[in-house]
Design a protein around this motif. Structure first.
Motif, PDB file in Angstrom:
ATOM      1  N   ARG A  76       0.834  -1.209   0.000  1.00 29.50           N
ATOM      2  CA  ARG A  76       0.000   0.000   0.000  1.00 29.50           C
ATOM      3  C   ARG A  76       0.865   1.254   0.000  1.00 29.50           C
ATOM      4  O   ARG A  76       0.517   2.256  -0.639  1.00 29.50           O
ATOM      5  CB  ARG A  76      -0.949  -0.018   1.201  1.00 29.50           C
ATOM      6  CG  ARG A  76      -2.055  -1.055   1.012  1.00 29.50           C
ATOM      7  CD  ARG A  76      -2.877  -1.251   2.244  1.00 29.50           C
ATOM      8  NE  ARG A  76      -3.935  -2.243   1.980  1.00 29.50           N
ATOM      9  CZ  ARG A  76      -4.481  -2.997   2.900  1.00 29.50           C
ATOM     10  NH1 ARG A  76      -4.101  -2.882   4.152  1.00 29.50           N
ATOM     11  NH2 ARG A  76      -5.421  -3.869   2.598  1.00 29.50           N
ATOM     12  N   LEU A  77       1.987   1.213   0.696  1.00 31.22           N
ATOM     13  CA  LEU A  77       2.918   2.340   0.631  1.00 31.22           C
ATOM     14  C   LEU A  77       3.489   2.484  -0.767  1.00 31.22           C
ATOM     15  O   LEU A  77       3.631   3.595  -1.287  1.00 31.22           O
ATOM     16  CB  LEU A  77       4.049   2.138   1.643  1.00 31.22           C
ATOM     17  CG  LEU A  77       3.746   2.453   3.106  1.00 31.22           C
ATOM     18  CD1 LEU A  77       4.950   2.103   3.968  1.00 31.22           C
ATOM     19  CD2 LEU A  77       3.374   3.914   3.282  1.00 31.22           C
ATOM     20  N   GLN A  78       3.819   1.348  -1.378  1.00 32.96           N
ATOM     21  CA  GLN A  78       4.344   1.392  -2.749  1.00 32.96           C
ATOM     22  C   GLN A  78       3.297   1.955  -3.703  1.00 32.96           C
ATOM     23  O   GLN A  78       3.613   2.760  -4.585  1.00 32.96           O
ATOM     24  CB  GLN A  78       4.766  -0.013  -3.186  1.00 32.96           C
ATOM     25  CG  GLN A  78       5.421  -0.044  -4.562  1.00 32.96           C
ATOM     26  CD  GLN A  78       5.893  -1.443  -4.938  1.00 32.96           C
ATOM     27  OE1 GLN A  78       5.599  -2.420  -4.254  1.00 32.96           O
ATOM     28  NE2 GLN A  78       6.618  -1.539  -6.028  1.00 32.96           N
ATOM     29  N   ALA A  79       2.047   1.531  -3.551  1.00 30.47           N
ATOM     30  CA  ALA A  79       0.975   2.036  -4.413  1.00 30.47           C
ATOM     31  C   ALA A  79       0.754   3.526  -4.189  1.00 30.47           C
ATOM     32  O   ALA A  79       0.518   4.278  -5.141  1.00 30.47           O
ATOM     33  CB  ALA A  79      -0.316   1.258  -4.150  1.00 30.47           C
ATOM     34  N   LEU A  80       0.831   3.957  -2.925  1.00 25.52           N
ATOM     35  CA  LEU A  80       0.665   5.378  -2.619  1.00 25.52           C
ATOM     36  C   LEU A  80       1.778   6.202  -3.263  1.00 25.52           C
ATOM     37  O   LEU A  80       1.530   7.289  -3.814  1.00 25.52           O
ATOM     38  CB  LEU A  80       0.648   5.586  -1.112  1.00 25.52           C
ATOM     39  CG  LEU A  80       0.454   7.025  -0.609  1.00 25.52           C
ATOM     40  CD1 LEU A  80      -0.871   7.588  -1.101  1.00 25.52           C
ATOM     41  CD2 LEU A  80       0.512   7.062   0.914  1.00 25.52           C
ATOM     42  N   GLU A  81       3.004   5.669  -3.196  1.00 22.52           N
ATOM     43  CA  GLU A  81       4.120   6.364  -3.845  1.00 22.52           C
ATOM     44  C   GLU A  81       3.909   6.432  -5.354  1.00 22.52           C
ATOM     45  O   GLU A  81       4.156   7.468  -5.989  1.00 22.52           O
ATOM     46  CB  GLU A  81       5.436   5.655  -3.526  1.00 22.52           C
ATOM     47  CG  GLU A  81       6.649   6.329  -4.141  1.00 22.52           C
ATOM     48  CD  GLU A  81       7.939   5.614  -3.816  1.00 22.52           C
ATOM     49  OE1 GLU A  81       8.987   6.278  -3.772  1.00 22.52           O
ATOM     50  OE2 GLU A  81       7.905   4.381  -3.605  1.00 22.52           O
ATOM     51  N   GLN A  82       3.438   5.317  -5.945  1.00 24.71           N
ATOM     52  CA  GLN A  82       3.196   5.296  -7.385  1.00 24.71           C
ATOM     53  C   GLN A  82       2.103   6.292  -7.765  1.00 24.71           C
ATOM     54  O   GLN A  82       2.220   7.010  -8.770  1.00 24.71           O
ATOM     55  CB  GLN A  82       2.797   3.888  -7.835  1.00 24.71           C
ATOM     56  CG  GLN A  82       2.655   3.723  -9.339  1.00 24.71           C
ATOM     57  CD  GLN A  82       3.951   3.962 -10.058  1.00 24.71           C
ATOM     58  OE1 GLN A  82       4.930   3.258  -9.855  1.00 24.71           O
ATOM     59  NE2 GLN A  82       3.984   4.962 -10.925  1.00 24.71           N
ATOM     60  N   ASP A  83       1.042   6.359  -6.967  1.00 24.95           N
ATOM     61  CA  ASP A  83      -0.029   7.317  -7.233  1.00 24.95           C
ATOM     62  C   ASP A  83       0.499   8.748  -7.182  1.00 24.95           C
ATOM     63  O   ASP A  83       0.100   9.604  -7.993  1.00 24.95           O
ATOM     64  CB  ASP A  83      -1.153   7.151  -6.211  1.00 24.95           C
ATOM     65  CG  ASP A  83      -1.906   5.837  -6.370  1.00 24.95           C
ATOM     66  OD1 ASP A  83      -1.797   5.233  -7.450  1.00 24.95           O
ATOM     67  OD2 ASP A  83      -2.570   5.426  -5.412  1.00 24.95           O
ATOM     68  N   THR A  84       1.370   9.013  -6.235  1.00 26.33           N
ATOM     69  CA  THR A  84       1.938  10.354  -6.101  1.00 26.33           C
ATOM     70  C   THR A  84       2.827  10.691  -7.289  1.00 26.33           C
ATOM     71  O   THR A  84       2.761  11.802  -7.835  1.00 26.33           O
ATOM     72  CB  THR A  84       2.742  10.447  -4.792  1.00 26.33           C
ATOM     73  OG1 THR A  84       1.903  10.100  -3.690  1.00 26.33           O
ATOM     74  CG2 THR A  84       3.288  11.851  -4.589  1.00 26.33           C
TER      75      THR A  84
END
Length: 301
Positions: A76-84
């Motif tokens: 989820r942190l990785q996905a949040l970083e990707q979204d950003t």
């Protein structure tokens, strides 16, 4: 209502420490002090009401509950970083497209044509990552995939639809010095020369010789390479003959670094496809990309 979410700083420290199994290495990665990492993780443990780590002689290890939490938090942190990063990279109204692609096709065919797409759709941003096998779109950020396979393989990719783009014609190629002044080599002559193997298609040479009606005891012998780009480079440097899709080596053929050793192609059902989720509502950005891709595939060369 206030959300029950810990601070991102604490989560970042936890994720790094879990991965590194060390507060010290996590601190180095995050440009923090070891004490700051320790305080963030302590605060996170108090927030959760459970112990995330246990100390060892060599660092820290996740507890059972900590390992479960890490398995949930890390992606989820990785996905949040990707979204950003996506939000930061989108410079206009054209949208963003995440594309998975077989590596050599992406490097040799798609990327050289992206300048034309950029000219037509300057606000479209495309992110490309390599992938050679089918996957579940719901588990990834990908909107589409460029995939090489047979019709049967494509039909077995559950929950997707596929658009056939280009057929694959596989030909034997080599450095010009292997021809020794001849215009081409016979399949029997090729059987006696060093053969370069593709690790993802271990039976390719054997099938080619069988199709030519030639006995080739050494059809499976020779150095193996994972990517077609590697095999083509090895052939261009005179290490042996390679069996590669012609559309992936057009630059080397044009420059004379490679020549077709024999024009008799390997009969193949394989082709290159654009694969998208079947249940996906087609966004305008995908529709525009599909249209451009079809037009690019229809052009010669």
């Amino acid at each position: 209502m206030r959300r029950k979410i810990p601070s991102l700083q604490a989560l970042a420290c936890f994720e790094a420490a879990a991965r590194q199994q060390s507060y010290t290495r996590a601190a180095q990665e995050l440009a923090l002090t070891q004490g700051a990492v320790s305080r963030q993780i302590t605060a996170l443990e108090e927030f959760l009401g459970l112990a995330l780590f246990r100390r060892t002689r060599h660092g820290v290890l996740l507890t059972e509950r900590g390992a479960d939490y890490f398995a949930q938090v890390a992606p989820r942190l990785q996905a949040l970083e990707q979204d950003t990063l996506d939000a930061m990279s989108a410079q206009g109204p054209g949208g963003t497209l995440h594309l998975a692609a077989v590596p050599t096709f992406a490097t040799r065919w798609l990327i050289p044509r992206l300048a034309d797409l950029k000219r037509l759709q300057p606000d479209l941003t495309i992110h490309i990552e390599t992938s050679t096998r089918p996957f579940m779109f719901a588990d990834t950020v990908f909107d589409a995939a460029l995939y090489a396979g047979t019709p049967e393989q494509v039909s077995q990719w559950a929950g997707t639809r596929a658009l056939r783009l280009l057929a694959e014609q596989v030909v034997p190629v080599c450095s010009p010095h292997f021809l020794a002044g001849q215009s081409s080599l016979s399949p029997a002559a090729i059987a006696d020369l060093p053969l370069l193997q593709q690790s993802t298609r271990t039976e390719a040479w054997r099938r080619w010789f069988d199709a030519m009606g030639v006995s080739a005891p050494l059809a499976l012998s020779g150095p193996r390479f994972e990517l077609f780009s590697m095999t083509a480079a090895a052939a261009a440097h005179g290490l042996g003959l390679a069996l590669v899709p012609r559309l992936l080596i057009e630059p080397e053929l044009a420059r004379g670094e490679l020549v077709v050793a024999c024009e008799r192609v390997l009969p193949s059902e394989r082709a290159y496809y654009l694969v998208t989720p079947q249940t996906q509502d087609e966004r305008p950005v995908i529709s525009r990309f599909v249209l451009w891709l079809q037009q690019a595939a229809a052009q010669p060369g």
